[in-house]
Design an enzyme around this catalytic site. Structure first.
Site, mmCIF file in Angstrom:
data_model
loop_
_atom_site.group_PDB
_atom_site.id
_atom_site.type_symbol
_atom_site.label_atom_id
_atom_site.label_comp_id
_atom_site.label_asym_id
_atom_site.label_seq_id
_atom_site.Cartn_x
_atom_site.Cartn_y
_atom_site.Cartn_z
ATOM 1 N N ASP A 16 -3.256 -14.951 -3.322
ATOM 2 C CA ASP A 16 -3.802 -15.872 -4.317
ATOM 3 C C ASP A 16 -4.945 -15.190 -5.061
ATOM 4 O O ASP A 16 -5.174 -13.989 -4.912
ATOM 5 C CB ASP A 16 -4.262 -17.178 -3.647
ATOM 6 C CG ASP A 16 -5.278 -16.936 -2.527
ATOM 7 O OD1 ASP A 16 -5.912 -15.858 -2.497
ATOM 8 O OD2 ASP A 16 -5.453 -17.824 -1.673
ATOM 9 N N HIS A 62 -5.497 -6.742 -2.560
ATOM 10 C CA HIS A 62 -6.393 -6.923 -1.418
ATOM 11 C C HIS A 62 -6.623 -8.399 -1.104
ATOM 12 O O HIS A 62 -7.446 -8.734 -0.261
ATOM 13 C CB HIS A 62 -7.726 -6.224 -1.680
ATOM 14 C CG HIS A 62 -7.627 -4.735 -1.608
ATOM 15 N ND1 HIS A 62 -8.642 -3.889 -2.007
ATOM 16 C CD2 HIS A 62 -6.613 -3.923 -1.175
ATOM 17 C CE1 HIS A 62 -8.255 -2.634 -1.821
ATOM 18 N NE2 HIS A 62 -7.033 -2.635 -1.327
ATOM 19 N N ASP A 105 -9.803 -10.253 2.256
ATOM 20 C CA ASP A 105 -10.082 -11.470 1.493
ATOM 21 C C ASP A 105 -10.563 -12.546 2.454
ATOM 22 O O ASP A 105 -9.770 -13.289 3.042
ATOM 23 C CB ASP A 105 -8.823 -11.918 0.755
ATOM 24 C CG ASP A 105 -9.070 -13.075 -0.210
ATOM 25 O OD1 ASP A 105 -10.249 -13.458 -0.383
ATOM 26 O OD2 ASP A 105 -8.101 -13.583 -0.792
ATOM 27 N N VAL A 137 0.992 9.753 -6.399
ATOM 28 C CA VAL A 137 1.116 11.179 -6.108
ATOM 29 C C VAL A 137 2.557 11.614 -6.401
ATOM 30 O O VAL A 137 3.497 11.110 -5.774
ATOM 31 C CB VAL A 137 0.765 11.480 -4.633
ATOM 32 C CG1 VAL A 137 0.865 12.978 -4.353
ATOM 33 C CG2 VAL A 137 -0.635 10.970 -4.307
ATOM 34 N N ASP A 176 8.410 8.763 -5.918
ATOM 35 C CA ASP A 176 9.520 9.593 -5.454
ATOM 36 C C ASP A 176 9.670 9.609 -3.937
ATOM 37 O O ASP A 176 10.406 10.427 -3.387
ATOM 38 C CB ASP A 176 9.348 11.026 -5.954
ATOM 39 C CG ASP A 176 8.149 11.733 -5.323
ATOM 40 O OD1 ASP A 176 7.285 11.037 -4.727
ATOM 41 O OD2 ASP A 176 8.074 12.973 -5.417
ATOM 42 N N ASN A 203 -4.421 8.402 3.630
ATOM 43 C CA ASN A 203 -3.225 7.862 4.269
ATOM 44 C C ASN A 203 -3.258 7.896 5.784
ATOM 45 O O ASN A 203 -2.618 7.074 6.445
ATOM 46 C CB ASN A 203 -1.983 8.642 3.810
ATOM 47 C CG ASN A 203 -1.673 8.463 2.341
ATOM 48 O OD1 ASN A 203 -1.852 7.381 1.797
ATOM 49 N ND2 ASN A 203 -1.222 9.523 1.690
ATOM 50 N N ARG A 205 0.826 -1.209 0.000
ATOM 51 C CA ARG A 205 0.000 0.000 0.000
ATOM 52 C C ARG A 205 0.865 1.266 0.000
ATOM 53 O O ARG A 205 0.546 2.242 -0.677
ATOM 54 C CB ARG A 205 -0.930 -0.019 1.220
ATOM 55 C CG ARG A 205 -1.955 1.112 1.243
ATOM 56 C CD ARG A 205 -2.872 0.968 2.468
ATOM 57 N NE ARG A 205 -3.911 1.968 2.469
ATOM 58 C CZ ARG A 205 -5.072 1.854 1.837
ATOM 59 N NH1 ARG A 205 -5.332 0.756 1.134
ATOM 60 N NH2 ARG A 205 -5.983 2.815 1.881
ATOM 61 N N PRO A 248 -7.274 6.717 -5.309
ATOM 62 C CA PRO A 248 -8.580 6.039 -5.321
ATOM 63 C C PRO A 248 -9.041 5.778 -3.890
ATOM 64 O O PRO A 248 -8.214 5.492 -3.012
ATOM 65 C CB PRO A 248 -8.287 4.726 -6.057
ATOM 66 C CG PRO A 248 -7.027 4.975 -6.818
ATOM 67 C CD PRO A 248 -6.229 5.938 -5.993
ATOM 68 N N GLY A 293 4.368 10.737 -8.690
ATOM 69 C CA GLY A 293 5.167 9.635 -9.189
ATOM 70 C C GLY A 293 5.888 8.931 -8.051
ATOM 71 O O GLY A 293 5.735 9.276 -6.878
ATOM 72 N N HIS A 309 0.442 4.106 -2.813
ATOM 73 C CA HIS A 309 0.034 5.466 -2.463
ATOM 74 C C HIS A 309 1.128 6.483 -2.756
ATOM 75 O O HIS A 309 0.824 7.661 -2.979
ATOM 76 C CB HIS A 309 -0.386 5.521 -0.992
ATOM 77 C CG HIS A 309 -1.769 5.002 -0.763
ATOM 78 N ND1 HIS A 309 -2.623 5.522 0.182
ATOM 79 C CD2 HIS A 309 -2.465 4.018 -1.386
ATOM 80 C CE1 HIS A 309 -3.776 4.873 0.151
ATOM 81 N NE2 HIS A 309 -3.694 3.947 -0.785
ATOM 82 N N ASP A 310 2.370 6.048 -2.746
ATOM 83 C CA ASP A 310 3.441 6.962 -3.114
ATOM 84 C C ASP A 310 3.424 7.238 -4.611
ATOM 85 O O ASP A 310 3.486 8.395 -5.037
ATOM 86 C CB ASP A 310 4.793 6.378 -2.702
ATOM 87 C CG ASP A 310 5.949 7.283 -3.120
ATOM 88 O OD1 ASP A 310 5.916 8.476 -2.753
ATOM 89 O OD2 ASP A 310 6.858 6.812 -3.823
ATOM 90 N N SER A 369 -9.318 -16.454 3.066
ATOM 91 C CA SER A 369 -7.974 -16.642 2.510
ATOM 92 C C SER A 369 -7.115 -15.467 2.959
ATOM 93 O O SER A 369 -6.553 -14.736 2.161
ATOM 94 C CB SER A 369 -8.024 -16.709 0.980
ATOM 95 O OG SER A 369 -6.742 -16.943 0.445
#
Length: 323
Positions: free
Chosen positions: A247, A187, A239, A72, A76, A95, A64, A157, A74, A68-69, A242
């Site tokens: 998977d 996820h 999930d 935003v 960096d 975040n 994640r 998103p 790119g 998330h980096d 699982s």
């Protein structure tokens, strides 16, 4: 909670399977540190394995962080910069209560600074720590000089976005429909807080009126986990059935109406999904190899969103602050 050894081993067996040789039209290369820091992958793998062995959830958290980096500014490492509630990406809504694992990146950086001083960027550490020791990650990114709070607030998103908005946010950073669905497969591991899905369990007045795309057999269980009077911080696996295995079971859940987040379930259930993402969900649910290959392709593609290269940016000594 300590990791069960079996799940820990199976996770890395799956991730080890994900090996792909790709070319990308940029100046990144998998051998960027072969001479300047030859033990890089070994160090990152050791530290990541230690963190996951202590807490299995950390595998999802590191994925994640990289995601998330890159969305935003790119890829960096701007997400790693400390700051206040109006400047640091860490305080952006997407975040603040969900991005975690910063201390793992700090630990890796500390070890590398002792052995390869001033060589490895925080952005590259993020890319490798998200799973990179198990496929050929292209390297050579440099670290950004500023965070982008507004970009994190508006560009990431969210679990509440409609499908067209999610697709648009992916397209804004150069990713396509396949990337939307395959990266959502991350996820397959990790947990979600009640605040990210309790909108599906009841009306805003607290009465029981669940989302009709949610399997009715799990509604009562989730309502008990997330009572309307709670602070929304209880967690449950993304999930179901699982939890700690990377998977394709996540996609089987979507077909059965058991996707936890609205933003996941709409990949299959939304009217807009019929001509866009639904076919991919069905394909991945039936063919794990196809999903694994697409996931790796999309991870590498995402890792190459607007990297800083050459003399741009810097190599931070401390991932939390500019040099």
């Amino acid at each position: 909670m300590k990791t069960k050894p079996r799940n820990f081993i199976l996770y890395f067996q799956i991730m080890t399977f994900l090996v792909l040789f790709v070319g990308v039209n940029c100046q990144l290369t998998p051998n960027f540190y072969s001479k300047t820091c030859p033990n890089l992958l070994r160090v990152v793998r050791r530290e990541v394995q230690s963190a996951i062995k202590n807490e299995m959830r950390m595998a999802a958290s590191l994925l994640r962080l990289h995601f998330h980096d890159c969305f935003v500014n790119g890829c960096d490492a701007s997400l790693l910069l400390d700051g206040n509630s109006s400047t640091s990406e860490k305080f952006a809504p997407g975040n603040l209560n969900s991005a975690r694992g910063y201390e793992v990146i700090d630990n890796i950086k500390t070890v590398l600074e002792n052995t390869c001083t001033g060589i490895v960027s925080c952005a590259d550490i993020l890319a490798i720590a998200s799973g990179g020791p198990f496929w050929k990650v292209l390297l050579g990114r440099r670290d950004g000089l500023a965070a982008n709070f507004s970009g994190s607030s508006n560009g990431l998103p969210t679990p509440f976005d409609p499908l067209n908005t999610i697709i648009s946010k992916f397209q804004d950073v150069g990713l396509n429909l396949t990337d939307v669905v395959s990266l959502s497969g991350a996820h397959s591991i990790g947990l979600a807080r009640c605040t990210t899905f309790d909108n599906r369990l009841r009306n805003f007045n607290g009465t029981s009126s669940p989302d009709t795309t949610l399997d009715t057999t799990i509604v009562s269980e989730l309502q008990n986990l997330c009572p309307s009077t709670s602070d929304g911080n209880n967690t449950t696996p993304l999930d179901r059935n699982s939890t700690n295995l990377f998977d394709n079971h996540f996609f089987k859940n979507l077909i059965n109406g058991r996707g936890l987040l609205e933003s996941d379930q709409i990949l299959f259930s939304s009217d807009d999904a019929i001509t866009t993402t639904k076919t991919l969900v069905e394909t991945y649910s039936n063919n794990s190899t196809f999903f694994f290959n697409d996931f790796v392709n999309s991870m590498i593609k995402m890792g190459n969103i607007s990297p800083l290269i050459g003399s741009n940016g810097q190599i931070r000594t401390n991932c939390r602050v500019i040099n």
